[in-house]
Motif scaffolding. Structure first.
Motif, mmCIF file in Angstrom:
data_model
loop_
_atom_site.group_PDB
_atom_site.id
_atom_site.type_symbol
_atom_site.label_atom_id
_atom_site.label_comp_id
_atom_site.label_asym_id
_atom_site.label_seq_id
_atom_site.Cartn_x
_atom_site.Cartn_y
_atom_site.Cartn_z
ATOM 1 N N MET A 54 0.822 -1.198 0.000
ATOM 2 C CA MET A 54 0.000 0.000 0.000
ATOM 3 C C MET A 54 0.862 1.256 0.000
ATOM 4 S SD MET A 54 -3.300 -0.769 0.079
ATOM 5 C CE MET A 54 -4.148 0.575 0.874
ATOM 6 N N PHE A 55 0.447 2.224 -0.774
ATOM 7 C CA PHE A 55 1.032 3.560 -0.769
ATOM 8 C C PHE A 55 0.183 4.486 0.091
ATOM 9 C CE2 PHE A 55 1.398 7.747 -3.022
ATOM 10 C CZ PHE A 55 2.656 8.056 -2.559
ATOM 11 N N GLN A 56 -1.133 4.380 -0.062
ATOM 12 C CA GLN A 56 -2.082 5.074 0.790
ATOM 13 C C GLN A 56 -3.393 4.286 0.802
ATOM 14 O OE1 GLN A 56 -2.498 8.976 -1.011
ATOM 15 N NE2 GLN A 56 -3.871 8.226 -2.571
ATOM 16 N N LYS A 61 1.634 -1.417 4.101
ATOM 17 C CA LYS A 61 0.830 -2.608 4.405
ATOM 18 C C LYS A 61 0.685 -3.456 3.151
ATOM 19 C CE LYS A 61 -3.694 -3.978 6.238
ATOM 20 N NZ LYS A 61 -4.996 -3.474 6.781
ATOM 21 N N PRO A 62 0.912 -4.782 3.250
ATOM 22 C CA PRO A 62 0.739 -5.641 2.068
ATOM 23 C C PRO A 62 -0.694 -5.588 1.541
ATOM 24 C CG PRO A 62 1.938 -6.800 3.793
ATOM 25 C CD PRO A 62 1.427 -5.524 4.408
ATOM 26 N N PHE A 190 2.192 0.720 -10.595
ATOM 27 C CA PHE A 190 1.311 1.480 -9.705
ATOM 28 C C PHE A 190 -0.139 1.100 -9.974
ATOM 29 C CE2 PHE A 190 -0.939 5.179 -8.105
ATOM 30 C CZ PHE A 190 -0.196 5.574 -7.007
ATOM 31 N N GLN A 191 -0.888 0.804 -8.923
ATOM 32 C CA GLN A 191 -2.306 0.463 -9.067
ATOM 33 C C GLN A 191 -3.100 1.255 -8.047
ATOM 34 O OE1 GLN A 191 -4.352 -1.517 -6.748
ATOM 35 N NE2 GLN A 191 -6.099 -1.292 -8.092
ATOM 36 N N GLY A 192 -4.244 1.798 -8.464
ATOM 37 C CA GLY A 192 -4.985 2.594 -7.499
ATOM 38 C C GLY A 192 -6.407 2.899 -7.926
ATOM 39 N N SER A 197 -4.266 3.079 -3.031
ATOM 40 C CA SER A 197 -3.287 2.888 -4.095
ATOM 41 C C SER A 197 -2.147 2.032 -3.568
ATOM 42 C CB SER A 197 -2.754 4.237 -4.600
ATOM 43 O OG SER A 197 -2.102 4.938 -3.566
ATOM 44 N N SER A 198 -1.479 1.344 -4.453
ATOM 45 C CA SER A 198 -0.355 0.498 -4.084
ATOM 46 C C SER A 198 0.648 0.509 -5.216
ATOM 47 C CB SER A 198 -0.830 -0.936 -3.805
ATOM 48 O OG SER A 198 -1.507 -1.467 -4.931
ATOM 49 N N LYS A 199 1.899 0.099 -4.905
ATOM 50 C CA LYS A 199 2.917 0.150 -5.943
ATOM 51 C C LYS A 199 4.093 -0.745 -5.610
ATOM 52 C CE LYS A 199 5.068 4.359 -4.056
ATOM 53 N NZ LYS A 199 5.433 5.767 -4.363
ATOM 54 N N ILE A 200 4.920 -0.993 -6.611
ATOM 55 C CA ILE A 200 6.222 -1.641 -6.467
ATOM 56 C C ILE A 200 7.224 -0.749 -7.192
ATOM 57 C CG2 ILE A 200 7.648 -3.637 -7.035
ATOM 58 C CD1 ILE A 200 5.256 -5.382 -7.002
ATOM 59 N N PHE A 201 8.368 -0.506 -6.539
ATOM 60 C CA PHE A 201 9.481 0.155 -7.231
ATOM 61 C C PHE A 201 10.287 -0.914 -7.949
ATOM 62 C CE2 PHE A 201 8.472 2.953 -3.714
ATOM 63 C CZ PHE A 201 8.486 4.200 -4.316
ATOM 64 N N MET A 202 10.960 -0.542 -9.050
ATOM 65 C CA MET A 202 11.716 -1.547 -9.774
ATOM 66 C C MET A 202 12.858 -0.933 -10.550
ATOM 67 S SD MET A 202 8.888 -2.413 -12.712
ATOM 68 C CE MET A 202 8.203 -1.093 -13.710
ATOM 69 N N GLU A 203 13.822 -1.792 -10.879
ATOM 70 C CA GLU A 203 14.881 -1.454 -11.808
ATOM 71 C C GLU A 203 14.829 -2.435 -12.955
ATOM 72 O OE1 GLU A 203 18.497 -1.538 -9.650
ATOM 73 O OE2 GLU A 203 18.311 0.522 -8.936
ATOM 74 N N PHE A 204 15.058 -1.957 -14.176
ATOM 75 C CA PHE A 204 15.101 -2.812 -15.355
ATOM 76 C C PHE A 204 16.552 -3.057 -15.735
ATOM 77 C CE2 PHE A 204 11.548 0.195 -15.893
ATOM 78 C CZ PHE A 204 10.472 -0.656 -15.932
ATOM 79 N N TYR A 205 16.947 -4.319 -15.905
ATOM 80 C CA TYR A 205 18.278 -4.621 -16.427
ATOM 81 C C TYR A 205 18.156 -5.172 -17.832
ATOM 82 C CZ TYR A 205 20.844 -3.932 -12.110
ATOM 83 O OH TYR A 205 21.432 -3.384 -11.003
#
Length: 205
Positions: A54-56, A61-62, A190-192, A197-205
């Motif tokens: 969760m972002f907000q 929170k998962p 990002f989903q909301g 709303s909730s999100k995952i941060f990521m890096e692309f290789y």
């Protein structure tokens, strides 16, 4: 872009600490039809990005299992392909107000943010809502979010028995990134909606 090997490192930020997760995508020569159904066989062979937090309103929170989001990513010589399954235990209550481009209104939405230089300076943001509308913007540290920026990309969202689903095709022409064969991109999933709303941060290789 055939020689660009992409692995997604998902950086999950929970209550002040970080947990890295990896997600490997796959190069495809199969034609992907953007119909929201993910019925091409190759989608089933791609690992899933999930475990959004969760972002907000409850930061860190998962996300509950019955509200989970599952994302897969493919790429070919011309574009990224993103598939998102957005589960909802009350699909009849999914918000899907129809609006003009770049206007969110009252609608559930899914977003992908891409930073081709992984420098935290510039994000290309792409959103699809449950009413099949699009929004996109160019976000920079100096100028904030610019929704007057419009890229040419494709998407399709559909309501399903389990919630809703999205497919996106983002051409490399809509992005900026270096010329090296091996690269590291930054970004977020990002989903909301109006309530959460909730999100995952990521890096692309």
């Amino acid at each position: 872009m055939k020689n660009l090997f992409l692995i997604f490192l998902l950086l999950q930020c929970i209550l002040g600490f970080s947990q890295k997760k990896t997600l490997q995508t796959k190069f495809t020569t199969e034609k992907i039809i953007l119909d929201g159904k993910q019925d091409e066989a190759i989608w089933q062979s791609v690992p899933i990005a999930t475990d959004f937090v969760m972002f907000q309103p409850d930061n860190g929170k998962p996300v509950p299992e019955n509200k989970r989001t599952e994302v897969r990513v493919l790429y070919d010589n011309e574009a990224l392909y993103i598939s998102a399954l957005l589960y909802d235990n009350e699909p009849d209550k999914i918000l899907r107000e129809i609006n003009k481009r770049d206007e969110f209104g009252t609608a559930d939405f899914f977003g992908v943010f891409v930073n081709g230089y992984n420098d935290g300076q510039q994000n290309f943001q792409f959103f699809v809502n449950a009413a099949d509308g699009q929004a996109d913007c160019l976000a920079t540290d100096s100028n904030g979010e610019d929704y007057s920026w419009d890229a040419v990309w494709e998407s399709k969202a559909i309501i399903t028995s389990f919630g809703w689903a999205v497919e996106m095709r983002i051409p490399y022409a809509a992005l900026r990134f270096p010329s090296e064969k091996k690269q590291t991109w930054g970004g977020q999933l990002f989903q909301g909606n109006k309530k959460r709303s909730s999100k995952i941060f990521m890096e692309f290789y």
